[in-house]
Design an enzyme around this catalytic site. Structure first.
Site, PDB file in Angstrom:
ATOM      1  N   GLY A  67       8.877  16.913  52.109  1.00 42.28           N
ATOM      2  CA  GLY A  67      10.190  17.714  51.487  1.00 42.28           C
ATOM      3  C   GLY A  67      11.873  17.484  51.748  1.00 42.28           C
ATOM      4  O   GLY A  67      11.828  16.639  52.052  1.00 42.28           O
ATOM      5  N   VAL A  84      12.951  15.452  54.667  1.00 45.83           N
ATOM      6  CA  VAL A  84      11.963  15.834  55.468  1.00 45.83           C
ATOM      7  C   VAL A  84      10.772  14.876  55.684  1.00 45.83           C
ATOM      8  O   VAL A  84       9.624  15.038  54.638  1.00 45.83           O
ATOM      9  CB  VAL A  84      11.599  17.316  56.149  1.00 45.83           C
ATOM     10  CG1 VAL A  84      10.762  17.935  56.939  1.00 45.83           C
ATOM     11  CG2 VAL A  84      12.844  17.812  55.341  1.00 45.83           C
ATOM     12  N   ASP A 112      19.271  31.968  58.917  1.00 47.63           N
ATOM     13  CA  ASP A 112      19.022  31.192  57.387  1.00 47.63           C
ATOM     14  C   ASP A 112      17.184  31.760  57.239  1.00 47.63           C
ATOM     15  O   ASP A 112      16.722  30.701  56.303  1.00 47.63           O
ATOM     16  CB  ASP A 112      19.602  30.014  57.761  1.00 47.63           C
ATOM     17  CG  ASP A 112      19.140  29.514  55.454  1.00 47.63           C
ATOM     18  OD1 ASP A 112      19.690  30.113  54.941  1.00 47.63           O
ATOM     19  OD2 ASP A 112      19.409  27.804  55.667  1.00 47.63           O
TER      20      ASP A 112
END
EC number: 2.7.11.22
Length: 297
Positions: A11, A18, A128
């Protein structure tokens, strides 16, 4: 880095690619986050490395553990425990017309709050939180990922792939440009995620900061100094904002019972000083009938 083999790209995170990886010796499967920093030529700021090193100490069953911090060619790699599914993918996989089981919603929210209370008690904010960085396994455990990265690296406006970083879970004090904010920013995000667990839809899905604010205002009323002292002096507050009246949360969030809606409303209080804390949220009657097994986890 020679300790790890990259298996495949899994991802694009907020800060870089990642990979799924494997430790050469132990065979352990890990998630490897490559951190791309704005100023590539200067290398990684020492402040970031200090911040990140502190995160290795955050050990809790509902926090994705940071196992290693590695440098290669002035690139920083963060090695995390591997979980194959995130909450967004899971919500997207539920067939149309079906919803997450209400006991699972409750269990996930309880675990998310336990993770946040643990971090907040150690003075670490997330800043976040969103379904993409809540990771789940097949045993009913949910874990918070990317804790503390916002402080170490800042939150970019755009991901390096130019995808805009989502505003849907961002608290009104951050959206209004408050310079000082604290743990309540995470509680707001968890509130919006709670609603999404119940409905499968983002509660406030704005496509710009002003659209995001106005969606919140339409649902909860436009805030003023009466409900939120000092709000009118925040940097991005405008007296020209339309003055919406507070609506009812129940009309936006259909699948929650009375206790659930009460807890949600306490998490979505405008004034950060009056917003429920994680610790108090865990004591809310909504969790009274939570399976005792889960509470002990």
């Amino acid at each position: 880095m020679e300790d790890y083999i990259k298996i495949e790209k899994i991802g694009e995170g907020t800060y870089g690619v990642v990979y799924k990886g494997r430790h050469r010796v132990t065979g352990q499967i890990v998630a490897m986050k490559k951190i791309r920093l704005e100023s590539e030529e200067e290398g990684v700021p020492s402040t970031a490395i200090r911040e990140i090193s502190l995160l290795k100490e955050l050990r809790h069953p509902n926090i994705v553990s940071l196992q290693d911090v590695l440098m290669q060619d002035s690139r920083l790699y963060l090695i995390f425990e591997f979980l194959s599914m995130d909450l967004k993918k899971y919500l997207d996989s539920i067939p149309p017309g079906q919803f997450m089981d209400s006991s699972l919603v409750k269990s996930y929210l309880h675990q998310i709050l336990q993770g946040i209370v643990f971090c907040h008690s150690r003075r670490v904010l997330h800043r976040d939180l969103k379904p993409q960085n809540l990771l789940i396994d097949d045993k009913g455990t949910i874990k918070l990922a990317d804790f503390g990265l916002a402080r170490a690296f800042g939150i970019p406006i755009r991901v390096y792939t130019h995808e805009v970083v989502t505003l849907w879970y961002r608290s009104p004090e951050v959206l209004l440009g408050s310079a000082r904010y604290s743990t309540p920013v995470d509680i707001w995000s968890i509130g919006t995620i709670f609603a999404e667990l119940a409905t499968k839809k983002p509660l406030f899905h704005g496509d710009s900061e002003i659209d995001q604010l106005f969606r919140i205002f339409r649902a909860l009323g436009t805030p003023n100094n009466e409900v939120w002292p000092e709000v009118e002096s925040l940097q991005d507050y405008k007296n020209t904002f339309p003055k919406w009246k507070p609506g009812s949360l129940a009309s936006h969030v259909k699948n929650l019972d009375e206790n659930g809606l009460d807890l949600l409303s306490k998490m979505l209080v405008y004034d950060p000083a009056k917003r429920i804390s994680g610790k108090m949220a865990l004591k809310h009657p909504y969790f009274d009938d939570l399976d005792n097994q889960i509470k002990k986890m």
